[in-house]
Design an enzyme around this catalytic site. Sequence first.
Site, PDB file in Angstrom:
ATOM      1  N   GLN A   1      42.992  10.939  36.862  1.00 40.29           N
ATOM      2  CA  GLN A   1      42.917   9.634  37.189  1.00 40.29           C
ATOM      3  C   GLN A   1      42.474   8.712  36.237  1.00 40.29           C
ATOM      4  OE1 GLN A   1      42.647   8.335  40.340  1.00 40.29           O
ATOM      5  NE2 GLN A   1      42.793   6.525  38.869  1.00 40.29           N
TER       6      GLN A   1
ATOM      7  N   CYS B   1      40.681   3.596  41.657  1.00 36.39           N
ATOM      8  CA  CYS B   1      41.161   4.428  41.893  1.00 36.39           C
ATOM      9  C   CYS B   1      42.161   5.014  43.248  1.00 36.39           C
ATOM     10  CB  CYS B   1      40.526   6.091  41.368  1.00 36.39           C
ATOM     11  SG  CYS B   1      38.778   6.213  42.805  1.00 36.39           S
TER      12      CYS B   1
ATOM     13  N   HIS C   1      37.092  13.593  37.774  1.00 37.84           N
ATOM     14  CA  HIS C   1      38.458  13.209  38.092  1.00 37.84           C
ATOM     15  C   HIS C   1      39.249  13.154  36.700  1.00 37.84           C
ATOM     16  CE1 HIS C   1      41.895  12.402  40.330  1.00 37.84           C
ATOM     17  NE2 HIS C   1      41.096  11.634  41.373  1.00 37.84           N
TER      18      HIS C   1
ATOM     19  N   ARG D   1      41.365  20.614  43.720  1.00 40.53           N
ATOM     20  CA  ARG D   1      40.633  20.196  44.074  1.00 40.53           C
ATOM     21  C   ARG D   1      39.702  20.082  44.748  1.00 40.53           C
ATOM     22  NH1 ARG D   1      41.031  14.055  46.558  1.00 40.53           N
ATOM     23  NH2 ARG D   1      42.177  13.194  44.552  1.00 40.53           N
TER      24      ARG D   1
ATOM     25  N   ASP E   1      35.272   2.273  42.231  1.00 47.73           N
ATOM     26  CA  ASP E   1      35.551   3.293  43.073  1.00 47.73           C
ATOM     27  C   ASP E   1      34.387   3.553  44.667  1.00 47.73           C
ATOM     28  OD1 ASP E   1      36.138   5.567  44.483  1.00 47.73           O
ATOM     29  OD2 ASP E   1      35.288   7.066  43.437  1.00 47.73           O
TER      30      ASP E   1
ATOM     31  N   ARG F   1      49.598   7.320  38.694  1.00 45.12           N
ATOM     32  CA  ARG F   1      49.513   8.530  38.428  1.00 45.12           C
ATOM     33  C   ARG F   1      50.650   9.541  38.246  1.00 45.12           C
ATOM     34  NH1 ARG F   1      44.417   9.778  41.693  1.00 45.12           N
ATOM     35  NH2 ARG F   1      45.371  11.951  40.572  1.00 45.12           N
TER      36      ARG F   1
HETATM   37  N1   CP Z   1      42.451   8.772  43.132  1.00 45.94           N
HETATM   38  C1   CP Z   1      42.699   9.891  44.347  1.00 45.94           C
HETATM   39  O1   CP Z   1      42.565  11.309  43.328  1.00 45.94           O
HETATM   40  O2   CP Z   1      43.270   9.665  45.467  1.00 45.94           O
HETATM   41  P1   CP Z   1      43.509  10.831  45.940  1.00 45.94           P
HETATM   42  O3   CP Z   1      41.600  11.365  46.211  1.00 45.94           O
HETATM   43  O4   CP Z   1      44.061  10.143  47.347  1.00 45.94           O
HETATM   44  O5   CP Z   1      44.567  11.740  45.420  1.00 45.94           O
HETATM   45  N1  NVA Z   2      34.770   9.117  43.501  1.00 49.15           N
HETATM   46  C1  NVA Z   2      35.661   9.835  44.829  1.00 49.15           C
HETATM   47  C2  NVA Z   2      37.491   9.606  44.176  1.00 49.15           C
HETATM   48  C3  NVA Z   2      38.365   9.862  45.333  1.00 49.15           C
HETATM   49  C4  NVA Z   2      39.801   9.728  44.279  1.00 49.15           C
HETATM   50  C5  NVA Z   2      35.701  10.619  45.747  1.00 49.15           C
HETATM   51  O1  NVA Z   2      35.488  11.927  45.498  1.00 49.15           O
HETATM   52  O2  NVA Z   2      35.688  10.862  46.727  1.00 49.15           O
END
Ligand code: CP
Ligand code: NVA
Length: 299
Positions: A133, A258, A130, A103, A218, A286
């Site tokens: 997700q 999400c 993502h 990530r 989101d 998930r």
């Molecule tokens: N939705 C999601 O990816 O959550 P986190 O940022 O907590 O991993």
């Molecule tokens: N769009 C958000 C998603 C988090 C799971 C971010 O990137 O922070």
Amino acid sequence: MKKDLLTINDFSREGVLTLFEMSADLKEKRTNGIEHLPLKGKSLGMIFNKHSTRTRISFEVGMYELGGQALFLTGDQLQLNRGETLKDSAQVLSRYLNGILIRTHDHQEVIDLAEHATIPVINGLTDLNHPVQILADIFTIKEKFGKIENIKIAYVGDYNNVTYSWVTGASLMGMELSIACPPDFKPDSLPPLSGDGKVEFFEDPLKAVKDADIIYTDVWISMGDSGDLEKKEKLLAPYQINQKLLDATGKKSLVMHCLPAHRGMEITSEVLDGKDSIVFDQAENRLHVQKAILETLLS
Ligand code: CP
Ligand code: NVA
């Protein structure tokens, strides 16, 4: 040959359906306490340059439940963030591990890591997309509706990494996606698409949600977002998911997010905690889908 998951399009439609069959089977096994250890002796390195609750924990627990182990590696603890090149790091990690979850901010880093690693690389979110997700989200929709094709999703809010993966995922799986966002937020071009789903943009959220089976949102400010964030929030204020918007679908619709959610911003607590919200089933899935991804790529 190793297989990576950098974008949903790394899977075919059939590949996604197989993944969902595995996910359902893994979910049932877990419910019934049936041990299933296809990744015994295998290790997943998890590089996190951004915060995470769901992604980190679902992959970490997922590896453990499949018989393997996960190593949580923050970028700052690795030599990577002290100047060791990505290419060297990728080659070294490939000698120890069986897969890498990453990530990070710049999507190109994930592409480069996958190019230089000889083991599968899984994208756990970048500024661009993502995929893990949205795969889990489409599985949740299949579970709730018994089908995927022709389900209408109205995505309301910021066009971001989650939206990007919705565009690729909906198109691949033959879904109908309406995106409601401020006109300036509409991207100049769409991601490369395969499949026969439909994607349409709206300025007016009330029009976008008409006949939607799912309303999805989101956060308005994503991790790493910069610029005039106060202005961004103001522009997005009309795009809140609230009871009025939910009623505007004209049918019984389910609500997804999400998570993490910013209650009172992109979604009201009334809707998030309401009877049509499936956000916590969505979060649970998930784990099951991430396990299916791990078993597919690492075994
Ligand atoms: N939705 C999601 O990816 O959550 P986190 O940022 O907590 O991993
Ligand atoms: N769009 C958000 C998603 C988090 C799971 C971010 O990137 O922070």
